[in-house]
Design a protein around this motif. Structure first.
Motif, PDB file in Angstrom:
ATOM      1  N   CYS A 116     -84.418 -63.989  48.469  1.00  0.00           N
ATOM      2  CA  CYS A 116     -84.612 -64.469  47.494  1.00  0.00           C
ATOM      3  C   CYS A 116     -85.544 -65.453  47.222  1.00  0.00           C
ATOM      4  O   CYS A 116     -86.468 -65.384  46.479  1.00  0.00           O
ATOM      5  CB  CYS A 116     -83.120 -65.310  46.921  1.00  0.00           C
ATOM      6  N   LEU A 117     -85.938 -66.147  48.561  1.00  0.00           N
ATOM      7  CA  LEU A 117     -87.110 -66.869  48.437  1.00  0.00           C
ATOM      8  C   LEU A 117     -88.258 -66.346  48.442  1.00  0.00           C
ATOM      9  O   LEU A 117     -89.379 -66.662  47.801  1.00  0.00           O
ATOM     10  CB  LEU A 117     -87.239 -67.593  49.936  1.00  0.00           C
ATOM     11  N   THR A 118     -88.527 -64.961  49.055  1.00  0.00           N
ATOM     12  CA  THR A 118     -89.630 -64.207  48.902  1.00  0.00           C
ATOM     13  C   THR A 118     -89.979 -63.709  47.420  1.00  0.00           C
ATOM     14  O   THR A 118     -91.041 -63.710  47.210  1.00  0.00           O
ATOM     15  CB  THR A 118     -89.412 -62.773  49.796  1.00  0.00           C
ATOM     16  N   LEU A 119     -89.032 -63.290  46.823  1.00  0.00           N
ATOM     17  CA  LEU A 119     -88.849 -63.042  45.561  1.00  0.00           C
ATOM     18  C   LEU A 119     -89.242 -63.938  44.799  1.00  0.00           C
ATOM     19  O   LEU A 119     -90.280 -63.766  43.712  1.00  0.00           O
ATOM     20  CB  LEU A 119     -87.676 -62.306  45.096  1.00  0.00           C
ATOM     21  N   LEU A 120     -88.905 -65.115  44.835  1.00  0.00           N
ATOM     22  CA  LEU A 120     -89.314 -66.278  44.128  1.00  0.00           C
ATOM     23  C   LEU A 120     -90.770 -66.466  44.172  1.00  0.00           C
ATOM     24  O   LEU A 120     -91.336 -66.917  43.379  1.00  0.00           O
ATOM     25  CB  LEU A 120     -88.362 -67.527  44.552  1.00  0.00           C
ATOM     26  N   LEU A 150     -93.180 -64.600  45.308  1.00  0.00           N
ATOM     27  CA  LEU A 150     -93.851 -63.522  44.537  1.00  0.00           C
ATOM     28  C   LEU A 150     -93.910 -63.561  43.178  1.00  0.00           C
ATOM     29  O   LEU A 150     -95.097 -63.573  42.625  1.00  0.00           O
ATOM     30  CB  LEU A 150     -93.190 -62.351  44.907  1.00  0.00           C
ATOM     31  N   ALA A 151     -92.899 -63.939  42.487  1.00  0.00           N
ATOM     32  CA  ALA A 151     -92.852 -64.105  41.105  1.00  0.00           C
ATOM     33  C   ALA A 151     -93.708 -65.276  40.745  1.00  0.00           C
ATOM     34  O   ALA A 151     -94.333 -65.162  39.821  1.00  0.00           O
ATOM     35  CB  ALA A 151     -91.615 -64.329  40.559  1.00  0.00           C
ATOM     36  N   GLY A 152     -93.700 -66.448  41.583  1.00  0.00           N
ATOM     37  CA  GLY A 152     -94.502 -67.701  41.244  1.00  0.00           C
ATOM     38  C   GLY A 152     -95.847 -67.439  41.426  1.00  0.00           C
ATOM     39  O   GLY A 152     -96.606 -67.547  40.438  1.00  0.00           O
ATOM     40  N   PHE A 153     -96.293 -66.617  42.206  1.00  0.00           N
ATOM     41  CA  PHE A 153     -97.771 -66.085  42.775  1.00  0.00           C
ATOM     42  C   PHE A 153     -98.216 -65.315  41.493  1.00  0.00           C
ATOM     43  O   PHE A 153     -99.354 -65.700  41.065  1.00  0.00           O
ATOM     44  CB  PHE A 153     -97.840 -65.633  43.914  1.00  0.00           C
ATOM     45  N   LEU A 154     -97.348 -64.267  41.152  1.00  0.00           N
ATOM     46  CA  LEU A 154     -98.029 -63.322  40.041  1.00  0.00           C
ATOM     47  C   LEU A 154     -97.993 -64.259  38.746  1.00  0.00           C
ATOM     48  O   LEU A 154     -99.173 -63.811  37.844  1.00  0.00           O
ATOM     49  CB  LEU A 154     -96.881 -62.222  39.786  1.00  0.00           C
ATOM     50  N   THR A 155     -97.035 -65.153  38.401  1.00  0.00           N
ATOM     51  CA  THR A 155     -97.327 -65.932  37.125  1.00  0.00           C
ATOM     52  C   THR A 155     -98.513 -66.850  37.178  1.00  0.00           C
ATOM     53  O   THR A 155     -99.102 -66.896  36.332  1.00  0.00           O
ATOM     54  CB  THR A 155     -95.929 -66.840  37.006  1.00  0.00           C
ATOM     55  N   PHE A 156     -98.777 -67.615  38.314  1.00  0.00           N
ATOM     56  CA  PHE A 156     -99.799 -68.293  38.587  1.00  0.00           C
ATOM     57  C   PHE A 156    -101.106 -67.567  38.397  1.00  0.00           C
ATOM     58  O   PHE A 156    -102.091 -67.832  37.827  1.00  0.00           O
ATOM     59  CB  PHE A 156     -99.730 -68.832  39.899  1.00  0.00           C
ATOM     60  N   ALA A 157    -101.151 -66.412  39.005  1.00  0.00           N
ATOM     61  CA  ALA A 157    -102.395 -65.346  39.036  1.00  0.00           C
ATOM     62  C   ALA A 157    -102.582 -64.860  37.590  1.00  0.00           C
ATOM     63  O   ALA A 157    -103.853 -64.669  37.101  1.00  0.00           O
ATOM     64  CB  ALA A 157    -102.329 -64.189  39.851  1.00  0.00           C
ATOM     65  N   ARG A 158    -101.326 -64.403  36.735  1.00  0.00           N
ATOM     66  CA  ARG A 158    -101.866 -64.335  35.402  1.00  0.00           C
ATOM     67  C   ARG A 158    -102.257 -65.327  34.463  1.00  0.00           C
ATOM     68  O   ARG A 158    -102.932 -64.965  33.463  1.00  0.00           O
ATOM     69  CB  ARG A 158    -100.255 -63.940  34.434  1.00  0.00           C
ATOM     70  N   PHE A 159    -102.150 -66.590  34.849  1.00  0.00           N
ATOM     71  CA  PHE A 159    -102.596 -67.589  33.955  1.00  0.00           C
ATOM     72  C   PHE A 159    -103.797 -68.399  34.556  1.00  0.00           C
ATOM     73  O   PHE A 159    -104.438 -69.131  33.731  1.00  0.00           O
ATOM     74  CB  PHE A 159    -101.374 -68.668  33.463  1.00  0.00           C
ATOM     75  N   TYR A 160    -103.843 -68.631  35.822  1.00  0.00           N
ATOM     76  CA  TYR A 160    -104.845 -69.343  36.292  1.00  0.00           C
ATOM     77  C   TYR A 160    -106.022 -68.617  36.076  1.00  0.00           C
ATOM     78  O   TYR A 160    -106.478 -67.655  36.513  1.00  0.00           O
ATOM     79  CB  TYR A 160    -104.532 -69.606  37.741  1.00  0.00           C
ATOM     80  N   GLU A 161    -107.105 -69.550  35.591  1.00  0.00           N
ATOM     81  CA  GLU A 161    -108.577 -69.030  35.121  1.00  0.00           C
ATOM     82  C   GLU A 161    -109.363 -69.640  36.138  1.00  0.00           C
ATOM     83  O   GLU A 161    -109.422 -70.824  36.581  1.00  0.00           O
ATOM     84  CB  GLU A 161    -108.580 -69.250  33.601  1.00  0.00           C
ATOM     85  N   ILE A 162    -110.357 -68.916  36.411  1.00  0.00           N
ATOM     86  CA  ILE A 162    -111.531 -69.140  37.589  1.00  0.00           C
ATOM     87  C   ILE A 162    -112.704 -68.880  36.469  1.00  0.00           C
ATOM     88  O   ILE A 162    -113.103 -67.910  36.227  1.00  0.00           O
ATOM     89  CB  ILE A 162    -111.695 -68.202  38.594  1.00  0.00           C
ATOM     90  N   PRO A 163    -113.529 -70.174  36.238  1.00  0.00           N
ATOM     91  CA  PRO A 163    -114.770 -70.226  35.730  1.00  0.00           C
ATOM     92  C   PRO A 163    -115.870 -69.379  36.455  1.00  0.00           C
ATOM     93  O   PRO A 163    -115.958 -69.280  37.785  1.00  0.00           O
ATOM     94  CB  PRO A 163    -115.333 -71.565  35.804  1.00  0.00           C
ATOM     95  N   LEU A 164    -116.703 -68.332  35.762  1.00  0.00           N
ATOM     96  CA  LEU A 164    -117.609 -67.531  36.455  1.00  0.00           C
ATOM     97  C   LEU A 164    -118.851 -68.335  36.661  1.00  0.00           C
ATOM     98  O   LEU A 164    -119.140 -69.006  35.652  1.00  0.00           O
ATOM     99  CB  LEU A 164    -117.864 -66.345  35.309  1.00  0.00           C
ATOM    100  N   PRO A 165    -119.372 -67.932  37.821  1.00  0.00           N
ATOM    101  CA  PRO A 165    -120.880 -68.494  37.648  1.00  0.00           C
ATOM    102  C   PRO A 165    -122.022 -68.125  36.750  1.00  0.00           C
ATOM    103  O   PRO A 165    -121.459 -66.872  36.245  1.00  0.00           O
ATOM    104  CB  PRO A 165    -121.266 -68.334  38.970  1.00  0.00           C
ATOM    105  N   PHE A 166    -122.744 -68.779  36.435  1.00  0.00           N
ATOM    106  CA  PHE A 166    -123.820 -68.003  35.404  1.00  0.00           C
ATOM    107  C   PHE A 166    -124.549 -66.982  35.912  1.00  0.00           C
ATOM    108  O   PHE A 166    -124.901 -66.952  37.056  1.00  0.00           O
ATOM    109  CB  PHE A 166    -125.044 -69.165  34.899  1.00  0.00           C
ATOM    110  N   ASP A 167    -124.811 -65.732  35.158  1.00  0.00           N
ATOM    111  CA  ASP A 167    -125.480 -64.544  35.633  1.00  0.00           C
ATOM    112  C   ASP A 167    -126.299 -64.194  34.444  1.00  0.00           C
ATOM    113  O   ASP A 167    -126.004 -63.922  33.567  1.00  0.00           O
ATOM    114  CB  ASP A 167    -124.365 -63.532  35.630  1.00  0.00           C
TER     115      ASP A 167
END
Length: 226
Positions: free
Chosen positions: A45-49, A51-68
């Motif tokens: 249960c802890l592993t699934l929790l 994993l779900a937390g990480f996937l949710t975080f990954a879906r919404f956490y935005e990383i600014p791109l360096p200028f290209d």
């Protein structure tokens, strides 16, 4: 000397003790198995929790791109003011307006509208903000913008190393303020900076002096009168 009755009694006690030992052994093993099952269940249960937390975080956490400079740029696009039948004013690409017969081919009243462009960057979002400040007695339209990717796109769905395909452009009130798509358009000094910052909108709460000072951490993309 132990008689037969006493021997029988001793045997009976030994049998009872052996049976109790067997029961205790069975119960101990049962308790151990139950604790192990609970541990495995809780760990799962802890592993699934997590994993779900990480996937949710990954879906919404935005990383600014360096200028290209190869993939990010600005350009002046010739546009014309168009008023539709409902009186709505808009700035249309001049070539498109000519091809659709909105304006004649010899149309000369052209506005060069500044657009931010990107190419070959997939799965991004854009944030931008602008305001007019007074610097040394001169009004300047100061614009900051940034492209970002979610952690999910960066880790699992990032095709940027593949053939370039995605591109786009944008402009709007952040670039022009009240001048945007206005009949009363008046050119003003404009500076466009690339500022790789998460939650870029938060800088709107800064004072004009603080807002202007962010230029030191930004990349100047364009400066001129538009």
């Amino acid at each position: 000397m132990i008689n037969n009755s006493e021997k029988t009694l001793v045997s009976t006690f030994k049998g009872i003790a052996t049976e109790e030992n067997n029961i205790n052994f069975f119960n101990d093993n049962k308790n151990k198995a139950s604790k192990k099952s609970k541990t495995i269940f809780l760990s799962s249960c802890l592993t699934l929790l997590l994993l779900a937390g990480f996937l949710t975080f990954a879906r919404f956490y935005e990383i600014p791109l360096p200028f290209d400079s190869y993939r990010m740029s600005v350009e002046l696009m010739p546009c014309t003011v168009v008023i539709n039948e409902n009186g709505k004013v808009s700035w249309k690409n001049l070539e498109s307006a000519k091809s659709k017969g909105i304006v004649p081919d010899d149309y000369e009243n052209v506005i060069n509208v500044l657009h931010r462009n990107y190419q070959g960057i997939n799965g991004i979002s854009e944030s931008s903000t602008g305001r007019t400040i007074n610097r040394n007695g001169e009004d300047v339209r100061l614009v900051y913008y940034c492209y970002s990717k979610t952690l999910w796109n960066s880790l699992f769905k990032d095709p940027d190393l593949e053939e370039y395909s995605e591109s786009g452009r944008s402009t709007g009130t952040d670039m022009y303020g009240d001048n945007y798509e206005s009949l009363n358009y008046e050119p003003q000094m404009t500076e466009v900076y690339y500022l790789p910052l998460r939650d870029l909108y938060k800088i709107n709460a800064l004072s004009d002096t603080e807002y202007d000072s962010l230029r030191a951490d930004s990349e100047l993309i364009w400066r001129g009168t538009i």
